[in-house]
Design a protein around this motif. Structure first.
Motif, short mmCIF file in Angstrom:
data_model
loop_
_atom_site.label_atom_id
_atom_site.label_comp_id
_atom_site.label_asym_id
_atom_site.label_seq_id
_atom_site.Cartn_x
_atom_site.Cartn_y
_atom_site.Cartn_z
N ALA A 183 -1.26 5.18 -2.33
CA ALA A 183 -2.46 5.04 -3.16
C ALA A 183 -2.24 3.99 -4.25
CB ALA A 183 -2.84 6.39 -3.77
N HIS A 184 -1.03 3.95 -4.80
CA HIS A 184 -0.69 2.95 -5.81
C HIS A 184 -0.70 1.55 -5.20
CE1 HIS A 184 1.76 0.89 -8.92
NE2 HIS A 184 1.22 1.79 -9.73
N LEU A 185 -0.17 1.42 -3.97
CA LEU A 185 -0.21 0.14 -3.28
C LEU A 185 -1.65 -0.29 -3.01
CD1 LEU A 185 2.67 0.54 -0.67
CD2 LEU A 185 2.55 -1.21 -2.45
N PHE A 186 -2.49 0.67 -2.63
CA PHE A 186 -3.91 0.37 -2.41
C PHE A 186 -4.54 -0.17 -3.69
CE2 PHE A 186 -8.41 1.20 -2.34
CZ PHE A 186 -8.80 1.00 -1.03
N SER A 187 -4.24 0.46 -4.81
CA SER A 187 -4.78 0.03 -6.10
C SER A 187 -4.37 -1.39 -6.42
CB SER A 187 -4.31 1.01 -7.19
OG SER A 187 -4.72 0.59 -8.46
N ARG A 188 -3.10 -1.71 -6.22
CA ARG A 188 -2.61 -3.06 -6.51
C ARG A 188 -3.24 -4.08 -5.56
NH1 ARG A 188 -1.51 -1.11 -10.69
NH2 ARG A 188 0.56 -0.87 -11.60
N TRP A 189 -3.33 -3.72 -4.30
CA TRP A 189 -3.95 -4.60 -3.30
C TRP A 189 -5.41 -4.88 -3.66
CZ3 TRP A 189 -7.94 -2.83 -0.03
CH2 TRP A 189 -8.36 -3.73 0.95
N HIS A 190 -6.11 -3.84 -4.05
CA HIS A 190 -7.54 -3.97 -4.35
C HIS A 190 -7.78 -4.82 -5.60
CE1 HIS A 190 -11.33 -2.60 -6.27
NE2 HIS A 190 -11.80 -2.73 -5.04
N SER A 191 -6.99 -4.60 -6.63
CA SER A 191 -7.24 -5.27 -7.91
C SER A 191 -6.67 -6.67 -7.97
CB SER A 191 -6.68 -4.43 -9.07
OG SER A 191 -5.28 -4.27 -8.95
N MET A 192 -5.65 -6.99 -7.12
CA MET A 192 -5.01 -8.30 -7.22
C MET A 192 -4.96 -9.07 -5.91
SD MET A 192 -1.97 -7.45 -9.93
CE MET A 192 -2.00 -5.68 -9.68
N SER A 193 -5.67 -8.59 -4.91
CA SER A 193 -5.85 -9.34 -3.65
C SER A 193 -4.52 -9.75 -3.02
CB SER A 193 -6.73 -10.57 -3.89
OG SER A 193 -7.98 -10.20 -4.42
N ALA A 194 -3.59 -8.81 -2.93
CA ALA A 194 -2.31 -9.11 -2.28
C ALA A 194 -2.55 -9.36 -0.79
CB ALA A 194 -1.34 -7.95 -2.46
N SER A 195 -1.74 -10.25 -0.21
CA SER A 195 -1.89 -10.58 1.21
C SER A 195 -1.44 -9.43 2.09
CB SER A 195 -1.06 -11.82 1.56
OG SER A 195 -1.34 -12.87 0.67
N ARG A 196 -0.43 -8.71 1.63
CA ARG A 196 0.11 -7.59 2.39
C ARG A 196 0.85 -6.65 1.47
NH1 ARG A 196 4.32 -11.13 6.17
NH2 ARG A 196 3.91 -13.12 5.16
N VAL A 197 1.06 -5.43 1.95
CA VAL A 197 1.78 -4.42 1.19
C VAL A 197 2.74 -3.70 2.12
CG1 VAL A 197 -0.04 -4.07 -0.53
CG2 VAL A 197 -0.04 -2.71 1.56
N ARG A 198 3.82 -3.17 1.53
CA ARG A 198 4.84 -2.51 2.35
C ARG A 198 5.40 -1.30 1.62
NH1 ARG A 198 10.44 -5.43 2.91
NH2 ARG A 198 9.05 -7.20 2.47
N LEU A 199 5.59 -0.22 2.36
CA LEU A 199 6.27 0.96 1.83
C LEU A 199 7.60 1.11 2.56
CD1 LEU A 199 6.43 3.63 0.20
CD2 LEU A 199 5.32 4.75 2.15
N MET A 200 8.69 1.20 1.80
CA MET A 200 10.02 1.41 2.38
C MET A 200 10.50 2.79 1.96
SD MET A 200 11.60 -2.41 1.73
CE MET A 200 12.95 -2.24 2.89
N THR A 201 10.91 3.60 2.92
CA THR A 201 11.35 4.96 2.62
C THR A 201 12.43 5.40 3.60
OG1 THR A 201 10.62 7.28 2.38
CG2 THR A 201 9.49 5.95 4.04
N ASN A 202 13.29 6.28 3.13
CA ASN A 202 14.33 6.82 4.00
C ASN A 202 13.84 8.01 4.79
OD1 ASN A 202 14.31 8.29 1.42
ND2 ASN A 202 15.96 9.49 2.35
N ALA A 203 12.70 8.59 4.40
CA ALA A 203 12.19 9.79 5.05
C ALA A 203 11.43 9.44 6.33
CB ALA A 203 11.28 10.55 4.09
N GLY A 204 11.33 10.42 7.20
CA GLY A 204 10.52 10.26 8.40
C GLY A 204 9.06 10.55 8.10
N LEU A 205 8.24 10.49 9.14
CA LEU A 205 6.80 10.70 9.02
C LEU A 205 6.39 11.84 9.93
CD1 LEU A 205 5.65 6.96 9.27
CD2 LEU A 205 6.23 8.24 7.19
N LYS A 206 5.56 12.73 9.44
CA LYS A 206 5.05 13.81 10.28
C LYS A 206 4.23 13.21 11.43
CE LYS A 206 4.94 17.87 7.29
NZ LYS A 206 4.10 18.95 6.73
N SER A 207 4.44 13.77 12.61
CA SER A 207 3.76 13.24 13.79
C SER A 207 2.34 13.79 13.89
CB SER A 207 4.55 13.59 15.05
OG SER A 207 4.69 15.00 15.17
N GLY A 208 1.53 13.12 14.67
CA GLY A 208 0.15 13.53 14.86
C GLY A 208 -0.80 12.40 14.54
N ALA A 209 -1.93 12.34 15.27
CA ALA A 209 -2.88 11.24 15.09
C ALA A 209 -3.47 11.22 13.69
CB ALA A 209 -4.00 11.37 16.13
#
Length: 446
Positions: free
Chosen positions: A89-115
């Motif tokens: 959500a913080h990345l979305f805020s920065r992207w929206h207010s400053m028109s970033a070309s791209r955003v990236r999240l780096m994490t050591n945790a996995g992601l819950k599966s499911g559509a």
């Protein structure tokens, strides 16, 4: 300069809590390492401005990067968690207010599966980035993602995310997200990249030395022998820039020169102090400490180490090399120690870490049906070369010195290369055999 770097950050708390975010420095170092290569697209990295760091590839190519370490006990990210606690959500805020070309999240945790979960979001973003048209699965994921962002907004204000009332408990009674917001979410998904399952704090240095720094140095035509030292120097550079203050080194100018008086100039000075360019990276690597020589040292106790290695099936040449490495450790320790009260604590810390690592290696390689001394030797040496134990910065120790310390611990019967046995009895038996051989050669009878 891009608008993102001309906009004052909302807060600067990240620079004040850097000791808690060493993992973040390792993530930043990966992007910095790409600048070693002449054909790198990365022009500069800006630390702790708007996000954990910003990657600048061109005037119109700005990427905001957020780094989130998560303890294993917390499990994989859910879609709701990754939006608020995971920083999307913080990345979305920065992207929206400053028109970033791209955003990236780096994490050591996995992601819950499911559509409709975080794992589904990762797959959906990849499909959208490839230009696939929206089908039912992508639409479902987009709507669930939008709802998760709206839920995060109810906890905290984020630019571009509208405030909406808490939805009914029954899913059938809920209203769909606002159409204009769904359009924004679609655009955001096309530039969002999630990098999960990165190494945790304990292993990230080792992984990055072997999988990032060593191949990058090799691709650039540089010597890879000191990959560990070069990587550590790069992480140190990142840590310094993360907490850099424009007043440092410019205090007199700050007080006397009118150009520093405006808010715009102050921000420019902050950005400059937090910026890493290719020249910084190359200069850091060029000035990384020389590797100390492996020197001999007059010592005792080789008999115990030798007999323990031989018992594990280690052959003569490697045994002789092991004795030299033990001597090199002892010589370097004598030079490095300062005869201060903290010396012993630093050595005990190293010994404890090496014993812990050696215990893990032994559990992996020990067998009951064959000798395993060579595997123990090779695996432990490789782990130490890969950064399995990091000495304090005041000790100029290479991986070879640390392996020499492990061998020194073996001579004290704390590390083993075979099943445990009575070393003193074995030494006595060797002594008796040697004495008998000398007597036989001299022709003396008893």
């Amino acid at each position: 300069m891009n608008v993102a770097l001309e906009t004052a950050p909302e807060e600067d708390s990240g620079a004040q809590t850097q000791d808690r975010y060493a993992w973040q420095h390792h993530c930043t170092a990966v992007d910095c390492a790409t600048m070693i290569l002449e054909d790198s697209e990365v022009q500069r990295i800006v630390c702790e401005i708007h996000e954990d760091y910003v990657v600048v590839r061109g005037e119109d190519d700005i990427e905001f990067v957020s780094c989130k370490h998560r303890e294993a006990s917390q499990g994989p990210w859910s879609l709701i968690d990754i939006c608020l606690a995971g920083g999307i959500a913080h990345l979305f805020s920065r992207w929206h207010s400053m028109s970033a070309s791209r955003v990236r999240l780096m994490t050591n945790a996995g992601l819950k599966s499911g559509a409709s979960e975080a794992g589904g979001l990762l797959k959906a973003c990849s499909r959208i980035a490839d230009g696939e048209p929206f089908d039912d699965d992508l639409t479902l994921c987009r709507d669930e993602f939008a709802n998760a962002l709206l839920a995060a907004r109810r906890q905290k204000k984020f630019s571009g995310i509208p405030e909406t009332p808490k939805p009914p408990r029954k899913k059938a009674d809920r209203s769909p997200p606002p159409p204009d917001f769904l359009e924004l979410v679609e655009k955001f998904m096309s530039v969002l990249r999630i990098c999960p399952d990165l190494p945790a704090r304990t292993y990230i240095r080792t992984q990055h030395i072997e999988n990032v720094m060593r191949p990058t140095l090799d691709a650039g035509g540089h010597d890879t022998t000191a990959s560990g030292e070069c990587y550590d120097a790069l992480v140190t550079l990142v840590a310094a820039r993360n907490s850099a203050d424009p007043l440092r080194g410019q205090y007199a100018s700050w007080l006397t020169e009118p150009k520093f008086g405006s808010a715009k100039a102050s921000l420019a000075a902050l950005v400059l102090s937090r910026t890493i360019v290719r020249e910084d990276v190359l200069q850091t690597l060029a000035s990384s400490p020389d590797r100390p020589l492996l020197r001999r040292w007059t010592t005792t106790g080789h008999e115990r180490l030798r007999i323990k290695l031989v018992a594990g099936g280690v052959r003569g040449t490697r045994v002789n090399g092991a004795l030299r490495l033990r001597e090199a450790w002892q010589a370097q320790w004598e030079e490095s120690k300062r005869d201060l009260p903290g010396d012993e604590a630093e050595r005990q810390d190293l010994e404890a870490k090496i014993l812990d690592l050696a215990g893990d290696v032994e559990a992996e390689v020990a067998t009951t049906d064959a000798e395993w001394g060579d595997r123990m030797y090779e695996t432990l040496r490789a782990r130490l070369r890969g950064g399995g134990v990091t000495p304090v910065s005041s000790l100029a120790l290479t991986a070879e010195h640390l392996f020499g310390l492990a061998l020194d611990l073996a001579s004290e019967c704390e590390v083993w290369f075979s099943d445990e046995f009575d070393v003193e009895a074995a030494l006595a038996e060797v002594g008796r055999a040697t004495s008998f051989g000398v007597i036989q050669e001299s022709g003396v009878t008893q």
